[in-house]
Design a protein around this motif. Structure first.
Motif: not given
Lengths: 195, 367
Positions: B2-13, B17-30
């Motif tokens: 279970i720990v592995v699954i939770v870890n995986t889900v957490l890391i992937v999301s 999430g980080l990349l999505a945030l980056l894209l949102v910021i870029a969208d606002m800027l560019f």
């Protein structure tokens, strides 16, 4: 593996051409090679994205995936990174260079799912390249893919004016041409082999 | 496990999430193009937030370019001339434009993104096109299958149109149609009556919009209309006029005649109306009144299937054979036709044979 990075670069273009030896990135290769003009745009876009994503994925792999011990996630993470990078690039190009956007931009979304791009990122992990090797491998593969699609487009433009039997028209003949091109590129393999 | 699954889900999301945030910021800027000016015909200037397509921005400002596909670049209706800005011609536009249009800087407005100040040219008439809310004040039977609909305009409360132009009436979703459908109908009242419009609608068997009007629409209902559209209107010359209509095609011609009566026109006019039987004739009293009011106006109903009633003292058969009788000066005759495509084609052929110049034949064909 300690091969000179420059050798990897040359090998990636000719002897170990990602398209003609690994046959990766075939779908866009076949569908966008009808005209030299559009294949030029796609080729440039692939070269650009490949170079940068190998660099980014190298960093992501060695500084995030390895320390966190989640190497098994590399497929998913690499794809996400590539998708995000393509999206970002599209936005930036659209904003700052309309001319470049209309030559490259419309092809960028196609590249997100181009397996050659993911393939290069996975190869650099398997072959355990260092950063410089990875970037030059990415750039070399991009140029190799570019040359391959440009050559096919040139040939297909000539073929258009010739008689082709019905059963060979379209993808059939393109695959045969690709095969012959691959044979021709094997001729380079006396120079250097990297895999 | 279970720990592995939770870890995986957490890391992937986490990474996504980080990349999505980056894209949102870029969208606002560019992707933020700030305010862009749209200059229309060198007269009007709109200040709008850039980044969307020209068609969308114009629509939002109440300027309705024709579009049937909703901006997907598949109908090719939303053409307009862009004299400055707008970027290079896109591959998505090329299939809809011919060489002359490309040389004339015509573009598809749904494909052009507004990212900078831009100058466009559109026909003046388009400014006039509005979306109206209207209340049904009267539904009157003209014949067994033709109704006259009167709509009081609510918002905006007045319309400017040329006699002969048409509007689009929208039937809301009802039992027989899940989506709203719009159909074009000519305005039948005169243009100086600005606060209401009248339409003449003939029942089309299984027609989505006409069935709605005939079976569902009630007095006091609210409907949407858009318009006015069309280039079927009276040319301001002194030439003789020949009006030819069939079925519900009386609408635009009634509007034209009312206009001519009001302006005390002295032009020579003949109105030939084609119908099948006596039952299909309407507005007869009104047209007889016009015959008295106008200096030189003749109304000629022609029945194609009068059955035994050909004791009816009028004309029988089709319209074209009567042309020699009514066209006195073919070179100086303007013909205004409104009817089904088949009838229009036959009439145009007849007119040309009788020497009426093709460029003086104006028509509105209900397709």
């Amino acid at each position: 593996m300690e091969i000179n990075a420059f050798i990897i670069f040359i090998a990636a273009i000719f002897t170990s051409n990602i398209l003609l030896t690994n046959f990766l990135g075939m779908c866009s290769f076949l569908s966008v090679s009808r005209e030299v003009e559009s294949s030029l745009g796609l080729g440039l876009a692939v070269f650009f994205v490949m170079t940068f994503t190998t660099a980014i994925n190298f960093v992501v792999y060695h500084f995030i995936l390895v320390p966190l011990n989640i190497i098994y996630l590399q497929y998913i993470i690499f794809i996400i990174v590539i998708a995000a990078f393509v999206q970002l690039t599209e936005m930036i190009i659209e904003r700052f260079s309309p001319v470049l956007y209309y030559t490259l931009g419309i092809f960028l979304p196609l590249i997100t799912v181009n397996c050659a791009i993911l393939g290069v990122s996975l190869f650099l992990v398997i072959r355990d390249y260092n950063f410089l090797q990875s970037v030059l491998y990415g750039a070399g593969s991009g140029i190799g893919w570019f040359i391959a699609i440009l050559a096919l487009a040139g040939i297909r433009q000539k073929v258009k004016y010739n008689y082709v039997p019905a059963g060979l028209q379209g993808a059939g003949l393109s695959l045969i041409i690709t095969g012959i091109m691959a044979l021709a590129f094997i001729g380079f393999s006396g120079i250097v082999v990297i895999q | 496990m279970i720990v592995v699954i939770v870890n995986t889900v957490l890391i992937v999301s986490g990474i996504s999430g980080l990349l999505a945030l980056l894209l949102v910021i870029a969208d606002m800027l560019f992707a933020n193009y700030g305010e862009c000016k749209i200059n229309i015909n060198g007269k009007k200037e709109l200040n709008l937030k850039g980044g969307s397509s020209l068609l969308t921005l114009l629509n939002e400002s109440g300027i309705y370019l024709a579009s049937a596909c909703g901006g997907r670049g598949s109908c090719g209706f939303c053409k307009c001339k862009i004299t400055q800005g707008g970027g290079p011609l896109l591959p998505t536009e090329k299939p809809f434009l011919n060489k002359t249009e490309i040389n004339n800087q015509i573009r598809l407005s749904c494909q052009v993104k507004v990212k900078e100040d831009i100058s466009i040219e559109i026909p003046e008439d388009i400014f006039n096109i509005r979306k109206f809310k209207a209340r049904v004040t009267d539904i009157k039977d003209l014949t067994y299958d033709i109704k006259e609909l009167t709509l009081q305009l609510i918002k905006p409360d007045s319309i400017d149109f040329k006699p002969g132009q048409y509007i689009q009436l929208e039937a809301p979703p009802y039992e027989k149609s899940k989506q709203p459908v719009s159909r074009a109908y000519s305005i039948s009242n005169a243009p100086f009556e600005k606060d209401f419009i009248q339409l003449i609608i003939r029942l089309v068997p299984d027609g989505l919009c006409t069935t709605y009007v005939f079976e569902y629409l009630q007095v006091n209902d609210i409907v949407n209309v858009t318009g006015p559209f069309g280039d079927f209107y009276i040319r301001d010359t002194q030439a003789d006029m020949l009006f030819i209509a069939g079925g519900s095609g009386k609408a635009p011609i009634k509007s034209m005649l009312e206009y001519l009566v009001k302006n005390k026109s002295r032009r020579k006019m003949v109105y030939m109306f084609g119908a099948q039987t006596k039952k299909d004739l309407y507005y007869t009293a009104l047209l007889e009144k016009y015959e008295k009011e106008l200096l030189d106006f003749t109304y000629v109903p022609v029945l194609s299937k009068p059955t035994q009633e050909c004791e009816w003292e009028g004309k029988c058969g089709y319209i074209p054979p009567y042309f020699p009788e009514y066209i006195k000066d073919p070179k100086n005759t303007e013909a205004y036709l409104c009817g089904s495509p088949g009838m229009i084609a036959a009439v145009i052929k007849g007119l040309k044979e009788n020497g009426v110049p093709e460029d003086k034949i104006y028509y509105d064909s209900f397709a």
